[in-house]
Design a protein around this motif. Structure first.
Motif, PDB file in Angstrom:
ATOM      1  N   ALA A  14       0.598  -1.201   0.174  1.00 24.40           N
ATOM      2  CA  ALA A  14      -0.274   0.003   0.255  1.00 24.40           C
ATOM      3  C   ALA A  14       0.625   1.387   0.062  1.00 24.40           C
ATOM      4  O   ALA A  14       1.440   1.468   1.279  1.00 24.40           O
ATOM      5  N   LEU A  15       1.452   1.307  -1.217  1.00 25.29           N
ATOM      6  CA  LEU A  15       2.027   2.460  -1.447  1.00 25.29           C
ATOM      7  C   LEU A  15       0.709   3.498  -2.387  1.00 25.29           C
ATOM      8  O   LEU A  15       0.678   3.448  -3.226  1.00 25.29           O
ATOM      9  N   ASN A  16       1.394   4.875  -2.240  1.00 21.54           N
ATOM     10  CA  ASN A  16       1.384   6.406  -3.361  1.00 21.54           C
ATOM     11  C   ASN A  16       1.902   6.583  -4.007  1.00 21.54           C
ATOM     12  O   ASN A  16       3.035   5.774  -4.300  1.00 21.54           O
ATOM     13  N   GLY A  17       1.411   7.058  -5.676  1.00 20.69           N
ATOM     14  CA  GLY A  17       3.001   7.473  -6.052  1.00 20.69           C
ATOM     15  C   GLY A  17       4.098   7.632  -5.973  1.00 20.69           C
ATOM     16  O   GLY A  17       4.692   7.371  -6.924  1.00 20.69           O
ATOM     17  N   ALA A  18       3.392   8.732  -5.722  1.00 16.47           N
ATOM     18  CA  ALA A  18       4.730   9.038  -5.278  1.00 16.47           C
ATOM     19  C   ALA A  18       6.288   8.505  -4.056  1.00 16.47           C
ATOM     20  O   ALA A  18       7.197   8.505  -4.530  1.00 16.47           O
ATOM     21  N   GLU A  19       5.137   7.859  -3.116  1.00 13.91           N
ATOM     22  CA  GLU A  19       6.374   6.480  -2.806  1.00 13.91           C
ATOM     23  C   GLU A  19       7.423   5.914  -3.630  1.00 13.91           C
ATOM     24  O   GLU A  19       7.967   5.984  -3.452  1.00 13.91           O
ATOM     25  N   VAL A  20       6.120   5.137  -4.645  1.00 18.35           N
ATOM     26  CA  VAL A  20       6.636   4.008  -5.873  1.00 18.35           C
ATOM     27  C   VAL A  20       8.256   5.032  -6.600  1.00 18.35           C
ATOM     28  O   VAL A  20       8.580   4.777  -6.846  1.00 18.35           O
ATOM     29  N   LEU A  21       7.368   6.451  -6.600  1.00 23.61           N
ATOM     30  CA  LEU A  21       8.361   7.290  -7.544  1.00 23.61           C
ATOM     31  C   LEU A  21      10.010   7.066  -6.261  1.00 23.61           C
ATOM     32  O   LEU A  21      10.838   6.672  -7.039  1.00 23.61           O
ATOM     33  N   LEU A  22       9.851   7.544  -5.320  1.00 27.42           N
ATOM     34  CA  LEU A  22      11.006   7.425  -4.682  1.00 27.42           C
ATOM     35  C   LEU A  22      11.597   6.381  -5.098  1.00 27.42           C
ATOM     36  O   LEU A  22      13.157   6.426  -4.461  1.00 27.42           O
ATOM     37  N   ARG A  23      10.926   5.325  -4.044  1.00 25.45           N
ATOM     38  CA  ARG A  23      11.125   3.635  -4.139  1.00 25.45           C
ATOM     39  C   ARG A  23      12.451   3.229  -5.728  1.00 25.45           C
ATOM     40  O   ARG A  23      13.289   2.988  -5.453  1.00 25.45           O
ATOM     41  N   VAL A  24      11.491   4.101  -6.564  1.00 22.47           N
ATOM     42  CA  VAL A  24      12.414   3.427  -8.185  1.00 22.47           C
ATOM     43  C   VAL A  24      13.981   4.444  -8.517  1.00 22.47           C
ATOM     44  O   VAL A  24      14.622   4.106  -8.564  1.00 22.47           O
ATOM     45  N   LEU A  25      13.393   5.714  -7.346  1.00 25.58           N
ATOM     46  CA  LEU A  25      14.725   7.031  -7.972  1.00 25.58           C
ATOM     47  C   LEU A  25      15.913   6.170  -6.648  1.00 25.58           C
ATOM     48  O   LEU A  25      17.153   5.777  -7.412  1.00 25.58           O
ATOM     49  N   ASP A  26      15.554   5.619  -5.760  1.00 21.09           N
ATOM     50  CA  ASP A  26      16.701   4.629  -4.849  1.00 21.09           C
ATOM     51  C   ASP A  26      17.380   3.778  -5.329  1.00 21.09           C
ATOM     52  O   ASP A  26      18.328   3.465  -5.497  1.00 21.09           O
ATOM     53  N   GLU A  27      16.248   2.778  -5.916  1.00 16.42           N
ATOM     54  CA  GLU A  27      16.928   1.547  -7.055  1.00 16.42           C
ATOM     55  C   GLU A  27      17.978   2.569  -8.380  1.00 16.42           C
ATOM     56  O   GLU A  27      18.084   1.195  -8.026  1.00 16.42           O
ATOM     57  N   GLU A  28      17.526   3.416  -9.105  1.00 15.78           N
ATOM     58  CA  GLU A  28      18.228   3.953  -9.624  1.00 15.78           C
ATOM     59  C   GLU A  28      20.061   4.295  -9.440  1.00 15.78           C
ATOM     60  O   GLU A  28      20.354   5.026 -10.292  1.00 15.78           O
ATOM     61  N   GLY A  29      19.812   3.896  -8.197  1.00 19.65           N
ATOM     62  CA  GLY A  29      20.755   4.736  -7.604  1.00 19.65           C
ATOM     63  C   GLY A  29      21.541   6.991  -7.654  1.00 19.65           C
ATOM     64  O   GLY A  29      21.974   6.977  -7.429  1.00 19.65           O
ATOM     65  N   VAL A  30      19.966   7.095  -7.687  1.00 18.08           N
ATOM     66  CA  VAL A  30      19.358   8.985  -7.501  1.00 18.08           C
ATOM     67  C   VAL A  30      20.132   9.382  -5.635  1.00 18.08           C
ATOM     68  O   VAL A  30      19.675   8.425  -5.309  1.00 18.08           O
ATOM     69  N   GLU A  31      20.645  10.276  -5.584  1.00 15.99           N
ATOM     70  CA  GLU A  31      21.362  10.259  -4.642  1.00 15.99           C
ATOM     71  C   GLU A  31      21.139  12.453  -4.453  1.00 15.99           C
ATOM     72  O   GLU A  31      20.748  12.421  -3.392  1.00 15.99           O
TER      73      GLU A  31
END
Length: 597
Positions: A14-31
């Motif tokens: 149960a995540l909202n879209g903004a949280e999903v977005l940040l999870r994916v950015l984290d996956e991509e190594g965004v700092e």
């Protein structure tokens, strides 16, 4: 949130879209994200507030956010990330996106959008962002379904950094970021399914090696593609130059790929390039273009560009090959792979005898097209070339890793001519689009990426004022950026063209109401310094470099100085306009090329 909690999620969490977005950015190594909030992206900013993995840098204008992300990307080799709101937030980012597209900088721009049900209704702060940015991006997306969010963002990063890098925009309606969205698992993207694997064509490599063996007047013409290909490509270029003994020239965007102080380096070519680089380009019998695109500022008059040479063009973007200048050999693929293949095919073959060619190059070098005479009387006015050269020499004495950004204009060309680079990714400038206001936010991005490095923005007073508000960003994050303004009271390059091509009619190129840059610096919690004469210059530079905080150095230089050499529009490389102290006879210019002032 703990790592276990982060990793516990599946597509049903149960995540909202903004949280999903940040999870994916984290996956991509965004700092780091460079951004500016607004209503349509507040859910994303709320999610940012509730995490501590990704740092956000609050700029003062969305254009500056993109330029900062460009410099971050170019100086690190990572994908830069930008976050802007809908409407004016996205439209303010367009200049930066176009700049990144022209210079092949990998970015992902996340833009807010009104809720999907309101798209097309002229809602508050609505704009057709995907339509507006289509010609300014490598690709863009509008996310309409929650289930498409995670994979779309992943694909955006892949598109941004693959092939010829560039900016990608993802438009995010507010209902997508507010509502629940699945954190889907990474899937094989369309890009990977369609991507072509394999090295450069063996026959093209063989033809190039044969041309290298028989050439009498060869030249490597290198560009920003070598920088984009990574540090290994620069090292391979140096090895190939050593093995062949070939001279090397570079575009503005390729500076640093080959060491500037190296005897085999002829300097930058093109409109304000060196005499030896331009004359070698005109007179060579083999021109090997590596990661460059034959930009008009390089070629001058296309039908007279390197007229008697056998031409090889190696580029990752096949659409660039034969686009402007017809070539004899096409090599498609990453320039790093091309350099590896050329080195392997060359093997231990001895370098050809190029002594006659190097003697000719030495005669062109003796013209010293970048030369100038500085009156060293303490009260003498400062020539801008001298200011840049002393900045380089004194910065080098510090031994610090140094990154230089520039604005656009005369100072940019003087920096390219007189500040030398021996490593890639240290030179940050706007090449293709020529964006005034680039350098100050670019310095922000470089300093964020390299907090312990010396970061200098070599600027003009007119360009500095384009994004002067970013002094606020520098103050907020205590970034020790050094802003070195060559202040001549003019839009210098505009004034130069007006003098040389428009009968000295200086229409709207003089700035009659400049701020006091020292007081302006102090207003933004920085240190201001000023040099008005030669006797003050070195002291100001030394104090600026030694200061541990941000500095604005106002360097008052000669108002009427022109940047030479210069190839006028429509002229060939052997028709350079030289400065008053240079000898066109020694340069070997044609009769129509003897254009002195």
């Amino acid at each position: 949130m703990t790592a276990a909690e982060r990793d516990a999620g599946t597509g049903n969490e149960a995540l909202n879209g903004a949280e999903v977005l940040l999870r994916v950015l984290d996956e991509e190594g965004v700092e780091v994200i460079f951004g500016y909030p607004g209503g349509a992206v507040l859910p994303i900013y709320d999610a940012l507030f509730r995490q501590d993995r990704i740092r956000h840098i609050l700029v003062r204008h969305e254009q500056a956010a993109v330029h900062a992300a460009e410099a971050y990307a170019r100086s690190t080799g990572k994908v830069g990330v930008v976050l802007v709101t809908s409407g004016p937030g996205a439209t303010n980012a367009v200049t930066g996106l176009m700049d990144a597209l022209m210079d092949s900088i990998p970015l992902v721009c996340l833009s807010g959008q009104v809720p999907t049900k309101l798209i097309g209704n002229d809602a508050f702060q609505e704009a057709d962002t995907t339509g507006i940015t289509r010609p300014a991006t490598k690709h863009n997306y509008l996310v309409r379904e929650p289930g498409a969010l995670a994979q779309t963002v992943r694909e955006a990063f892949e598109v941004a950094r693959s092939g010829r890098p560039g900016p990608v925009l993802v438009d995010l309606p507010k209902d997508i970021t507010v509502g629940k969205a699945p954190l889907t698992k990474p899937a094989l993207s369309r890009l990977r399914r369609l991507s072509h694997q394999g090295g450069p064509d063996a026959e093209a490599i063989a033809r190039t090696v044969e041309a290298i063996k028989t050439a009498k007047r060869p030249l490597f013409y290198t560009g920003g593609g070598i920088i984009n290909s990574g540090p290994e490509a620069s090292e391979l270029l140096r090895r190939l130059a050593r093995k062949t003994g070939f001279p090397v020239t570079s575009t503005l965007m390729g500076l640093g790929a080959f060491p500037s102080p190296d005897p085999q380096f002829l300097g930058m070519l093109g409109m304000h390039g060196s005499v030896e680089a331009n004359m070698a380009t005109h007179g060579c019998d083999l021109l090997i273009a590596l990661g460059s695109r034959f930009d008009d500022r390089v070629t001058g008059r296309v039908d007279a560009f390197s007229p008697n040479s056998f031409k090889v063009h190696a580029d990752i973007d096949p659409s660039q090959i034969d686009k402007i200048v017809p070539v004899d050999v096409r090599i498609e693929g990453d320039v790093r792979d091309t350099l590896e293949a050329l080195l392997e095919a060359w093997g231990d073959t001895p370098a050809p005898d190029l002594s006659t060619w190097w003697n000719q190059i030495a005669s062109w070098r003796s013209v010293d097209g970048f030369g100038f005479t500085q009156d060293m009387t303490p009260s003498a006015i400062i020539r801008p070339q001298h200011a840049v050269r002393r900045l380089y020499e004194l910065a080098k004495e510090t031994g610090r890793d140094t990154f230089v950004s520039t604005e656009v204009g005369q100072h940019q060309m003087w920096a390219a001519q007189h500040f030398q680079f021996d490593r890639p990714n240290r030179w940050l400038t706007s090449g293709g689009l020529g964006t005034m206001g680039y350098g100050l936010p670019a310095a922000v991005g470089a300093q964020v990426a390299h907090p312990d490095a010396l970061v200098i923005d070599i600027a003009g007073e007119a360009s500095t004022l384009m994004n002067i508000q970013e002094l606020g960003t520098i103050a907020q994050y205590r970034l020790p950026v050094k802003i070195f303004i060559l202040n001549n009271h003019y839009m210098g390059m505009v004034r130069q063209w007006q003098e040389l091509l428009h009968g000295s009619r200086y229409s709207q190129s003089y700035s009659e109401a400049l701020p006091d840059f020292v007081k302006l610096a102090e207003a933004f919690h920085a240190t201001g310094m000023r040099a008005t004469h030669v006797g003050e210059l070195d002291d100001v530079i030394r104090r600026m470099l030694a200061h541990d905080g941000p500095v604005v150095a106002d360097i008052c230089v000669a108002e009427g100085e022109n940047c030479y050499p210069m190839i006028p529009s429509g002229a060939a490389h052997n028709q350079m306009l030289l400065g008053p102290d240079q000898d066109s006879e020694a340069a070997g210019l044609t009769e129509e090329g003897k254009m002195l002032v």
